[in-house]
Design an enzyme around this catalytic site. Structure first.
Site, mmCIF file in Angstrom:
data_model
loop_
_atom_site.group_PDB
_atom_site.id
_atom_site.type_symbol
_atom_site.label_atom_id
_atom_site.label_comp_id
_atom_site.label_asym_id
_atom_site.label_seq_id
_atom_site.Cartn_x
_atom_site.Cartn_y
_atom_site.Cartn_z
ATOM 1 N N HIS A 17 -48.002 10.445 -2.602
ATOM 2 C CA HIS A 17 -49.351 9.391 -2.294
ATOM 3 C C HIS A 17 -49.492 8.711 -0.839
ATOM 4 C CE1 HIS A 17 -45.692 6.912 -6.011
ATOM 5 N NE2 HIS A 17 -47.764 7.206 -6.227
ATOM 6 N N LYS A 41 -43.911 -1.381 -17.342
ATOM 7 C CA LYS A 41 -43.599 -0.237 -17.176
ATOM 8 C C LYS A 41 -42.017 -1.316 -16.223
ATOM 9 C CE LYS A 41 -46.246 3.155 -16.141
ATOM 10 N NZ LYS A 41 -47.334 3.922 -14.411
ATOM 11 N N ARG A 90 -52.909 14.615 -10.057
ATOM 12 C CA ARG A 90 -52.090 16.345 -9.871
ATOM 13 C C ARG A 90 -52.596 17.680 -10.715
ATOM 14 N NH1 ARG A 90 -47.078 11.850 -10.526
ATOM 15 N NH2 ARG A 90 -49.087 11.189 -11.968
ATOM 16 N N SER A 128 -43.348 9.557 -9.559
ATOM 17 C CA SER A 128 -42.391 8.912 -8.655
ATOM 18 C C SER A 128 -41.001 9.035 -9.697
ATOM 19 C CB SER A 128 -42.488 7.287 -9.388
ATOM 20 O OG SER A 128 -43.594 7.092 -7.165
HETATM 21 P P1 ADP Z 1 -48.962 4.731 -12.414
HETATM 22 O O1 ADP Z 1 -47.834 3.773 -12.258
HETATM 23 O O2 ADP Z 1 -50.877 3.481 -12.265
HETATM 24 O O3 ADP Z 1 -49.521 5.880 -12.356
HETATM 25 P P2 ADP Z 1 -48.576 5.659 -9.414
HETATM 26 O O4 ADP Z 1 -47.588 5.080 -8.234
HETATM 27 O O5 ADP Z 1 -47.641 6.367 -10.657
HETATM 28 O O6 ADP Z 1 -48.946 4.642 -10.905
HETATM 29 O O7 ADP Z 1 -48.924 6.355 -8.901
HETATM 30 C C1 ADP Z 1 -49.919 6.135 -8.101
HETATM 31 C C2 ADP Z 1 -51.389 6.346 -7.837
HETATM 32 O O8 ADP Z 1 -51.153 8.715 -7.380
HETATM 33 C C3 ADP Z 1 -51.969 7.720 -9.186
HETATM 34 O O9 ADP Z 1 -52.933 7.510 -9.460
HETATM 35 C C4 ADP Z 1 -51.028 8.497 -9.311
HETATM 36 O O10 ADP Z 1 -52.331 10.137 -10.287
HETATM 37 C C5 ADP Z 1 -51.360 9.069 -8.023
HETATM 38 N N1 ADP Z 1 -50.228 9.693 -7.861
HETATM 39 C C6 ADP Z 1 -48.650 9.588 -7.771
HETATM 40 N N2 ADP Z 1 -47.515 10.808 -7.099
HETATM 41 C C7 ADP Z 1 -48.673 11.846 -7.321
HETATM 42 C C8 ADP Z 1 -48.365 13.139 -5.853
HETATM 43 N N3 ADP Z 1 -47.696 13.302 -6.422
HETATM 44 N N4 ADP Z 1 -49.811 13.568 -5.926
HETATM 45 C C9 ADP Z 1 -50.710 12.772 -5.645
HETATM 46 N N5 ADP Z 1 -51.524 12.240 -6.248
HETATM 47 C C10 ADP Z 1 -49.869 11.056 -6.976
#
Ligand code: ADP
Length: 159
Positions: A17, A41, A90, A128
């Site tokens: 992130h 979630k 990703r 995450s």
């Molecule tokens: P959501 O629950 O909306 O998917 P996340 O917190 O999991 O939210 O992720 C927020 C954003 O960050 C999403 O666009 C996700 O694809 C991106 N993201 C999560 N992990 C990574 C990573 N390791 N590298 C790049 N982008 C990421």
């Protein structure tokens, strides 16, 4: 003033992130990291904890604001005067859902573009969800998240 919204659950914020936030900051004067409240979630960390981790982690990066996102993303983007929403991509597995969301969001608000940023290759495997799984099983997550998050896991998981 070019402003982008970076929305997500950030449960918790990972180094992936942060990489996306840094890349977005190169393109926009201000990046508003918007932490979803109404997440279907069930989050592991509370909203307050997720906001606090993000504030701490983004403190050294100028031009970053952390806010709670309560309601429709496109409405929030317009209220904030943002030109774009940033999401991280990703792998192909992210694509279908992100594509659908981006097109739906465009239907809701045509003035706000969705922009996808790819993280550094080292972070393409990072999510995450996987970090929570490792932490729950007693693994070391310090290579994937900031020290404050490692501490947060330790406090939450001690019995
Ligand atoms: P959501 O629950 O909306 O998917 P996340 O917190 O999991 O939210 O992720 C927020 C954003 O960050 C999403 O666009 C996700 O694809 C991106 N993201 C999560 N992990 C990574 C990573 N390791 N590298 C790049 N982008 C990421």
């Amino acid at each position: 003033m070019r402003r982008a919204i970076y929305p997500g659950s950030f449960d918790p914020v990972t180094n992936g992130h942060v990489d996306v936030i840094e890349r977005a900051r190169k393109l926009f004067d201000e990046v508003v990291v918007a932490v979803a409240v109404n997440d279907q979630k069930q989050p592991f960390f509370s909203l307050a904890e997720r906001l606090e981790f993000l504030r701490e982690v983004t403190a050294p990066i100028s031009g970053v604001k952390v806010a709670r996102l309560d309601g429709l993303l496109m409405r929030f983007a317009v209220e904030q005067g943002a030109q774009a929403v940033v999401r991280g991509l990703r792998a192909v597995s992210d694509f279908e859902f992100e594509f659908q969301m981006a097109l739906m969001n465009r239907k809701l608000e045509a003035s706000v573009e969705t922009i996808f940023l790819m993280p550094k290759e080292d972070y393409t495997y990072l999510s995450s969800r996987i970090v929570k799984e490792i932490a729950r099983l007693g693994g070391d997550v310090s290579n994937f998240v900031a020290p404050c998050v490692v501490k947060g896991f330790a406090e939450k998981l001690k019995r």
